[in-house]
Design an enzyme around this catalytic site. Structure first.
Site, mmCIF file in Angstrom:
data_model
loop_
_atom_site.group_PDB
_atom_site.id
_atom_site.type_symbol
_atom_site.label_atom_id
_atom_site.label_comp_id
_atom_site.label_asym_id
_atom_site.label_seq_id
_atom_site.Cartn_x
_atom_site.Cartn_y
_atom_site.Cartn_z
ATOM 1 N N GLY A 36 54.443 16.203 34.377
ATOM 2 C CA GLY A 36 53.426 17.446 34.426
ATOM 3 C C GLY A 36 54.549 18.386 33.867
ATOM 4 C CB VAL A 38 56.835 21.789 37.450
ATOM 5 C CG1 VAL A 38 57.998 21.713 38.582
ATOM 6 C CG2 VAL A 38 55.846 22.964 37.615
ATOM 7 C CB SER A 130 51.217 27.447 43.612
ATOM 8 O OG SER A 130 50.347 28.423 43.050
ATOM 9 C CB SER A 131 52.544 32.687 43.204
ATOM 10 O OG SER A 131 51.272 32.420 42.387
ATOM 11 C CB CYS A 132 47.587 29.955 44.928
ATOM 12 S SG CYS A 132 47.866 28.580 45.177
ATOM 13 C CE1 TYR A 159 48.000 22.571 44.299
ATOM 14 C CE2 TYR A 159 48.571 25.027 44.206
ATOM 15 C CZ TYR A 159 48.776 23.466 43.967
ATOM 16 O OH TYR A 159 49.970 23.384 43.351
ATOM 17 C CE LYS A 163 51.309 22.172 45.712
ATOM 18 N NZ LYS A 163 52.547 21.010 45.674
ATOM 19 N N PRO A 186 57.085 28.983 42.866
ATOM 20 C CG PRO A 186 56.632 27.330 41.228
ATOM 21 C CD PRO A 186 57.027 27.459 42.782
ATOM 22 C CB THR A 187 55.498 33.604 39.311
ATOM 23 O OG1 THR A 187 54.463 34.498 38.994
ATOM 24 C CG2 THR A 187 56.518 33.486 38.104
ATOM 25 C CG HIS A 202 46.587 28.474 34.677
ATOM 26 N ND1 HIS A 202 47.111 27.471 34.787
ATOM 27 C CD2 HIS A 202 45.580 28.677 35.529
ATOM 28 C CE1 HIS A 202 46.818 26.854 35.990
ATOM 29 N NE2 HIS A 202 45.972 27.702 36.686
ATOM 30 N NE ARG A 210 39.786 32.647 24.005
ATOM 31 C CZ ARG A 210 39.440 33.191 25.183
ATOM 32 N NH1 ARG A 210 39.183 34.535 25.026
ATOM 33 N NH2 ARG A 210 39.522 32.550 26.168
ATOM 34 N NE ARG A 232 46.878 37.835 37.042
ATOM 35 C CZ ARG A 232 46.057 38.954 37.568
ATOM 36 N NH1 ARG A 232 46.667 39.966 37.590
ATOM 37 N NH2 ARG A 232 44.514 38.964 37.743
ATOM 38 C CG ASP A 292 39.948 43.861 34.078
ATOM 39 O OD1 ASP A 292 40.116 43.135 32.778
ATOM 40 O OD2 ASP A 292 39.806 44.871 34.131
#
Length: 332
Positions: A36, A38, A130-132, A159, A163, A186-187, A202, A210, A232, A292
């Site tokens: 992955g 990371v 994760s920061s989530c 998720y 964590k 991590p962020t 993401h 794009r 961000r 946003d």
């Protein structure tokens, strides 16, 4: 809770000399999730530092959700250190569509790897999250002690709960068994081996793809959702790998540690920078009818900075590196 953590951390203080991660370059290190974003960065870092005995298994070789398979693996290999970067990850659509998978698979992986690591004599384990994990309306910048102080973001709570359970499992094994299991959060990450899928990636890799495809087609403009005003934080994955090595060498505390760049950028600034790096010469148009998202999301990484680690890769330098990788491995 913070005071309790301080007391327990003092009680569980380790002898840093005898617990040195960098001292033995021939030590067996199991990097779970090495393919992955990371895990691959951690492997690159360890190899660059001269570690010669990395244990790597693909999902086909070892299914971490199967307890008996994980047990057999640890009994046979007996790694000295474990870095747990394996996880089931995905965007908002995937989290909303497969909530059972996101909570069950991640809980299974964590429980199997952490418990088997302890019972088969692993010296130290690093669990990555994760920061989530933090509440949707956490204070900004987000400190470690904001964990479990409010409701989670509904689009990824399955998720996030898994964590959080991983963090608490590491803490529990420290408290009950005095075992050196630590956690790093991590962020937003980017870099080689990122996901550049046109629909499921993401914001940063999505913008890069794009702009690249627009440049190839000769488009006159690229439309991006929102106003560009949200703030961000981004960290190159090679910096995270460096932080992981630092934590394995220097940290044995009970509380998880935020790993971020400490620097914010607006989505507009990010888009302009990606446009420059890719070399797209058309116009950047903002579709303000689209949402946003969260206005600001910044982690407080002062704890890690206080321990002596700060990132080295600037955002522009990291974007140039990532685009080179994209051109070699991903471009259509």
């Amino acid at each position: 809770m913070v005071d309790l953590i301080c007391v327990i951390e003092h009680a569980l203080a380790y002898d840093s000399a005898s617990n040195s991660f960098l001292a033995d370059k021939s030590a067996k290190i199991f990097v779970a999730g090495h393919r992955g974003l990371v895990g691959s960065a951690i492997v690159r870092k360890l190899e660059a530092l001269g570690f010669t005995n990395l244990i790597l298994r693909t999902h086909a070789d070892l299914d971490l959700t199967r307890q008996s398979d994980v047990e057999s693996f640890f009994a046979a290999e007996r790694p000295r250190f474990v870095i747990l970067a394996a996880a089931k990850v995905g965007g908002i659509h995937a989290n909303n569509t497969y909530p059972a998978d996101f909570i069950a698979v991640n809980l299974q992986i964590q429980t199997n790897v952490i418990d088997s690591s302890y019972r088969h004599g692993v010296k130290k384990l690093l669990f990555l999250g994760s920061s989530c994990i933090y509440p949707k309306f956490a204070p900004q910048p987000i400190p470690e002690h904001a964990l479990l102080t409010g409701t989670l973001e509904p689009t990824n709570e399955w998720y996030a709960v898994a964590k959080i359970a991983g963090i608490k499992m590491c803490q529990a094994y420290q408290i009950q068994h005095s075992w050196d299991a630590i956690s790093g959060m991590p962020t937003n990450l980017y870099g080689p081996n990122d996901n550049f899928h046109p629909e499921n990636s993401h914001v940063l890799p999505a913008l890069m793809r794009r702009f690249h495809e627009a440049k190839v087609r000769g488009d006159k403009e690229v439309v991006v959702w929102g106003s560009g005003s949200p703030l961000r934080e981004f960290l190159h994955v090679d910096d995270l790998a460096g932080a992981c090595v630092f934590l394995l060498e220097k940290y044995s505390g009970l509380e998880h540690v935020n790993v971020g760049s400490g620097k914010e950028v607006t989505i507009k600034e990010l888009a302009e920078l990606v446009k420059e790096v890719v070399g797209f010469e058309g116009e950047l148009v903002w579709d303000r009818t689209k949402p946003d998202g969260t206005p600001r999301k910044l982690m407080d990484s002062s704890k890690l900075a206080g321990l002596g680690w700060t990132p080295k890769i600037s955002l522009k330098e990291g974007l140039v590196d990532t685009y080179k990788w994209y051109l070699e491995y991903v471009k259509q």
